[in-house]
Design an enzyme around this catalytic site. Sequence first.
Site, short mmCIF file in Angstrom:
data_model
loop_
_atom_site.label_atom_id
_atom_site.label_comp_id
_atom_site.label_asym_id
_atom_site.label_seq_id
_atom_site.Cartn_x
_atom_site.Cartn_y
_atom_site.Cartn_z
CG ASP A 423 -1.94 1.00 1.34
OD1 ASP A 423 -2.35 1.52 0.28
OD2 ASP A 423 -2.37 1.33 2.47
CD GLU A 426 -0.27 5.34 -3.87
OE1 GLU A 426 0.25 5.59 -2.76
OE2 GLU A 426 -0.99 4.36 -4.09
CG ASP A 512 -8.48 4.26 0.34
OD1 ASP A 512 -8.26 3.03 0.29
OD2 ASP A 512 -7.80 5.05 1.01
O1 MIG Z 1 -3.78 5.96 4.61
O2 MIG Z 1 -3.69 0.70 5.74
O3 MIG Z 1 -5.97 2.04 0.39
O4 MIG Z 1 -6.92 -0.18 1.77
O5 MIG Z 1 -6.97 0.00 4.59
C1 MIG Z 1 -4.62 4.85 4.44
C2 MIG Z 1 -4.86 1.48 5.89
C3 MIG Z 1 -3.77 3.62 4.31
C4 MIG Z 1 -5.01 2.89 2.39
C5 MIG Z 1 -5.48 1.69 1.65
C6 MIG Z 1 -6.52 0.97 2.47
C7 MIG Z 1 -5.97 0.60 3.81
C8 MIG Z 1 -5.44 1.84 4.53
N1 MIG Z 1 -4.46 2.52 3.68
#
Ligand code: MIG
Length: 828
Positions: A423, A426, A512
């Site tokens: 995650d 980017e 999200d």
């Molecule tokens: O700033 O890890 O898209 O699936 O639950 C949010 C917490 C960070 C974004 C992800 C989401 C995940 C969440 N993450």
Amino acid sequence: MRHDKLVHVLLLGCTLAGANRDAPAAWSTVGPLAEATATSDQARFATASGAIVLVSFITADVVHVRMSPGEPGREMSYAIAAPQHPLAITMRDADADGRIVLSTQAARSARVIIQTRPQLAITVFDGKGGLVLADDAARPMAMDPATAAIEVSKQRDTSELYYGFGEKAMPLSRHQQYLTMWNSDTPKYAPGLDPLYQDIPFFIALRQGASYGLFFDNTYRSYFDMGKTDPARYTFGASGGELDYYVFTGGDSRSPANVLRDYSALTGRTPLPPLWSLGYQQSRYSYTPDARVREIGHEFRARHIPADVIHLDIDYMDGYRVFTWSPKDFSEPQKLIGDLATVHFKVVTIVDPGVKVDLNYPIYRDGRERGVYVRNAAGDELHAAVWPGECAFPDFTDAAARAWFGSLYGAFLDLGVAGFWNDMNEPATFPPQRSDEPILAHDPGKTFALDARHAGDGAPGTHARYHNVYGMQMARSTFEGIAKLRPERRPLVLTRAGYSGVQRYAAVWTGDNVASWEHLALTIPMLTNLSISGVPFVGADIGGYAGSPSAELYARWLQAASLTPFFRTHAEIGSADREPWSYGPEFERINRATIELRYRLLPYLYTLFAEHEANGDAVLRPLWFEYPADVRTYLLDDQFLLGRDLLVAPVLVSGAVQRRVYFPQGDAWIDWWNGARHQGGTFADVAAPLDRLPLFVRAGAAVPVQPAIEHTDQMSGVPLTLLVALGADGHSHLFQDAGDGYGYRNGESRNVQIALYRNALSLRAESARSASRRVQRIGFVEFLGLDAAPKRVSIDGRIVRDFSFDAATRRLRVGTSGDNVREILLER
Ligand code: MIG
């Protein structure tokens, strides 16, 4: 000779983000040809402006164009899967009109015509002489010496449509849109917001049934104006780098499938995923503590709702330090994972790129000593806040950093973790908040400084250059790391950010999204376009990440997602419970049946992934992709195909109990539920009560299904049923193997070829080289779409009495004795 100078101001595409304004550029055009030369496999055109244009042919249907404002750099690409070997070319000298013709010696080769004056311009023709694309003479290739920006415009037929571009919250076709490529963390994105997490600068164009593809391999911030500013042209460019692009002519048939096959041959395909990863996956931010995770697993089994995977989101960690466990909430991870394994659950853990700056944290210290972190312009470790507080970030464009980070997964694999979820890659950061500025959800400052330094695998460069590949290189580090640590197993990696080629390493989810009907509808154009952008293993958070869906929305979303490749419920922190049983007994029954439908179809889905790896076929398909001759499919965004044979028309509207379905022209379709037959080219209003996903099988197809098992470990040995949709002749294929490992690459797989001719079905099982553990024989054949029981059924000439006909569903079920059957004949 002075070249013509053309200065124009780029009209800014107005988007909801408001953040992707590309600075107006003062363009110098490429100018006329100064000198043409050629090697055996590449033509080189130096122009009066000093630009160099290189043209080569990757295949007879794939043209590679590179324009560099000065002498081109060494060829370097994170997207291209393997070194290419361009074909030998032939080049004809300029004719009286100043045109040079380039082609290969192949019988049917694409041709490139270079117009040498007043500006160098390129036109590509397919192997039959049909026009593919042409530079717009009014907007030739251009560069801005002040900013290093580059761009080109192509002539556009105003009816031409464009699909692909990776992950975009946009309508199905992206004509007349302005698209920006810059990976961005965009929580709760609204439809139309651009850019999102992933950027894949590849599209497939469709005009009067003929397609072509274009891949702009540039990792800087880039843009595509697909006829928004002027419907008579489209323009693409970037803030730096070369105008480096590939044109896919689509071969003789100019089909979208050919374009995708050639694009995926160039940028790579998704290796066959482990079978378990195609099962149902349950997630939320976060299931915590460990007792709650166990409870979730046990609830699934107690309620007999099929599932294979539970995800652990960031709260399992110790203060969000990657590769640690919370001593309080997850004190015995090995025991937890072991207990879940006994009830046949796999565990996937989230792993973010940020490594907490903490000298008492051995992983941070180790990375610091090895010098694997991204540096700022001053040469110091770049630090930025993310979940753990101040973090350093591995430079995933450095092979040593990738290998180091990849090796850290070892400890988690040893504990039994089965897959990994990357995650925030980017990369996303939490920018410092100033009290005199508003807090922007989509703040463009949410990433590294553009002048941060990356190794670039031998081509060092700034974050401006490598931002868009950071995420895919993190996924690569994960994939390669776990592949090295567990060479006998297939990795499962899920990533949020990516660039062309990400499909070689990971599945992708669309970040999200929001618990709304609008977002449910958006999943179809989003996922089908991502799919035909070369990324087959795609899914959206079921129910919508942000917010809490109603029981009805969740049930409908689960249905729609059940036939998409990556099948996972996920929910934000603080949202209402979102398990299949969270909405009361009636919805639990409906949701169970939906997940069971998915499991029944796993043999078909798995075969599609094998076919993807073999030849680049998409798993999820928009209708136009299969039916480019049928204009009624071009903008159809509320239905999709799973493979070639299943047409899915989910309910996307609150309260609806029926919906209109379009049946594409050229095939007939049999209703999964009642056997009704629909002619191609027609519409029908079909019943869609709350417990029914409208689903249709293509006449002529044979779809392998299995009983509704509870997890993929149960598949071994379970007999299959072949669902045969009568009404057309056809060929189908079934692939099986051990479900994990790489034996299938050495012939340890089983293929059954199925042919339907008139009312006779034949099956031919190729013998596998080794007895695969997971062999599933075909035990039954069900014929769909019969109006009455046949007079007689025979198998290889012998009359069969063991058959049953169900008039309500128009299904005839016949037992078979094996996978090698010359003929199952129905006499009507
Ligand atoms: O700033 O890890 O898209 O699936 O639950 C949010 C917490 C960070 C974004 C992800 C989401 C995940 C969440 N993450």
